[in-house]
Design a protein around this motif. Structure first.
Motif, PDB file in Angstrom:
ATOM      1  N   VAL A  41       0.852  -1.198   0.000  1.00 44.44           N
ATOM      2  CA  VAL A  41       0.000   0.000   0.000  1.00 44.44           C
ATOM      3  C   VAL A  41       0.886   1.247   0.000  1.00 44.44           C
ATOM      4  N   PRO A  42       0.689   2.152  -0.948  1.00 45.38           N
ATOM      5  CA  PRO A  42       1.516   3.366  -0.982  1.00 45.38           C
ATOM      6  C   PRO A  42       1.107   4.359   0.111  1.00 45.38           C
ATOM      7  N   ASP A  43       2.008   5.263   0.436  1.00 43.01           N
ATOM      8  CA  ASP A  43       1.719   6.310   1.421  1.00 43.01           C
ATOM      9  C   ASP A  43       1.065   7.482   0.678  1.00 43.01           C
ATOM     10  N   ILE A  44      -0.218   7.704   0.941  1.00 43.74           N
ATOM     11  CA  ILE A  44      -0.959   8.758   0.231  1.00 43.74           C
ATOM     12  C   ILE A  44      -1.307   9.924   1.151  1.00 43.74           C
ATOM     13  N   ARG A  45      -0.819   9.908   2.387  1.00 46.08           N
ATOM     14  CA  ARG A  45      -1.107  10.996   3.313  1.00 46.08           C
ATOM     15  C   ARG A  45      -0.498  12.297   2.807  1.00 46.08           C
ATOM     16  N   GLY A  46      -1.296  13.357   2.852  1.00 45.21           N
ATOM     17  CA  GLY A  46      -0.841  14.654   2.382  1.00 45.21           C
ATOM     18  C   GLY A  46      -1.177  14.939   0.934  1.00 45.21           C
ATOM     19  N   LEU A  47      -1.539  13.875   0.178  1.00 42.70           N
ATOM     20  CA  LEU A  47      -1.909  14.079  -1.226  1.00 42.70           C
ATOM     21  C   LEU A  47      -3.324  14.631  -1.327  1.00 42.70           C
ATOM     22  N   ASN A  83      -6.209   3.663   5.890  1.00 47.63           N
ATOM     23  CA  ASN A  83      -6.300   2.322   6.463  1.00 47.63           C
ATOM     24  C   ASN A  83      -6.626   1.341   5.324  1.00 47.63           C
ATOM     25  N   PRO A  84      -5.730   0.366   5.056  1.00 53.06           N
ATOM     26  CA  PRO A  84      -4.507  -0.015   5.747  1.00 53.06           C
ATOM     27  C   PRO A  84      -3.410   1.065   5.664  1.00 53.06           C
ATOM     28  N   LEU A  85      -2.459   0.978   6.612  1.00 50.35           N
ATOM     29  CA  LEU A  85      -1.368   1.926   6.669  1.00 50.35           C
ATOM     30  C   LEU A  85      -0.421   1.747   5.485  1.00 50.35           C
ATOM     31  N   ALA A  86       0.371   2.761   5.231  1.00 51.58           N
ATOM     32  CA  ALA A  86       1.370   2.691   4.166  1.00 51.58           C
ATOM     33  C   ALA A  86       2.327   1.521   4.410  1.00 51.58           C
TER      34      ALA A  86
END
Length: 247
Positions: A41-47, A83-86
């Motif tokens: 799962v990629p980290d999409i926080r902040g996008l 969720n799920p986390l990066a």
């Protein structure tokens, strides 16, 4: 060929058939479920939400918005949590739940700040998700005590809904300096007119007493005041004046 040899050959044939069948089923199921294969799962926080959706869909993952919050220090419509986390390992087609930063601030009720100290008012505002901007001092015996609250230069009452994170201006007493000012003549004025004149004269409205039958208080006028007006009369700045009205 004796009986045991025939039996052994038959059992071997049955074993080969069963093994081939189980192996074929396992292979088919593995191809169908992609057993053992996982995506990171990629980290999409902040996008921004549209960019987050594009990234997830490019990885064959699905996405849905599960919640929204509001932070004025983060970009609007950006991803706050996922969720799920990066870097979690999931199967293709897995749903990713995201929390986004709302496009507009929720409304909160303005707390009652009247007659509280400046320090208390600032603490109460912070708890409510609001903040103080300007401090406007007016003549009043109560030093650093809140006399009024302004929002967009307009007086607002406790309970008024304003956007969370907004800044309000606080009107405070300066503690006075014992100066005497001219006592205004309030006779013949309505209560509203008399109140406005008192405020502009750095005085306070005291008791309001209606004399006789009054069917419409807005049209009643001041018949006398305490302290009484006389030519040259003075009063200490910030003191109150009692009004007696008739219709």
């Amino acid at each position: 060929m004796n009986f045991f040899k025939v039996l052994g050959i038959n059992l071997l044939v049955i074993f080969i058939i069963v093994f081939a069948f189980v192996t074929t089923i396992a292979f088919v199921l593995k191809g169908y479920t992609r057993h053992g294969e996982a995506l990171e799962v990629p980290d999409i926080r902040g996008l921004k939400i549209e960019d987050a959706i594009r990234v997830l869909e490019s990885r064959q993952l699905r996405v849905t918005i599960s919640d929204s919050l509001y932070f004025d220090d983060k970009p609007k419509l950006s991803v706050l949590e996922q969720n799920p986390l990066a870097k979690s390992r999931v199967k293709e087609g897995r749903m990713v739940y995201i929390t986004i930063n709302s496009n507009s601030a929720p409304k909160v009720s303005l707390p009652n700040l009247l007659d509280v100290s400046l320090r208390q008012a600032q603490a109460i505002l912070a708890t409510s998700g609001l903040k103080a901007d300007k401090f406007i001092y007016k003549p009043d015996i109560a030093k650093d005590v809140i006399l009024d609250v302004l929002y967009h230069n307009q007086s607002v009452q406790p309970g008024t809904k304003i956007p969370k994170g907004s800044a309000v201006d606080l009107v405070l007493g300066n503690g006075l300096n014992g100066e005497n000012i001219d006592l205004p003549d309030l006779s013949g004025l309505t209560l509203k007119e008399a109140h406005n004149l008192l405020q502009s004269s750095s005085l306070r409205l005291g008791s309001v007493v209606y004399l006789g039958a009054v069917s419409d208080s807005t049209s009643a006028t001041v018949s006398r005041q305490n302290p009484a007006f006389t030519d040259g009369a003075t009063i200490q700045e910030g003191q109150s004046v009692d009004l007696f009205l008739r219709q």
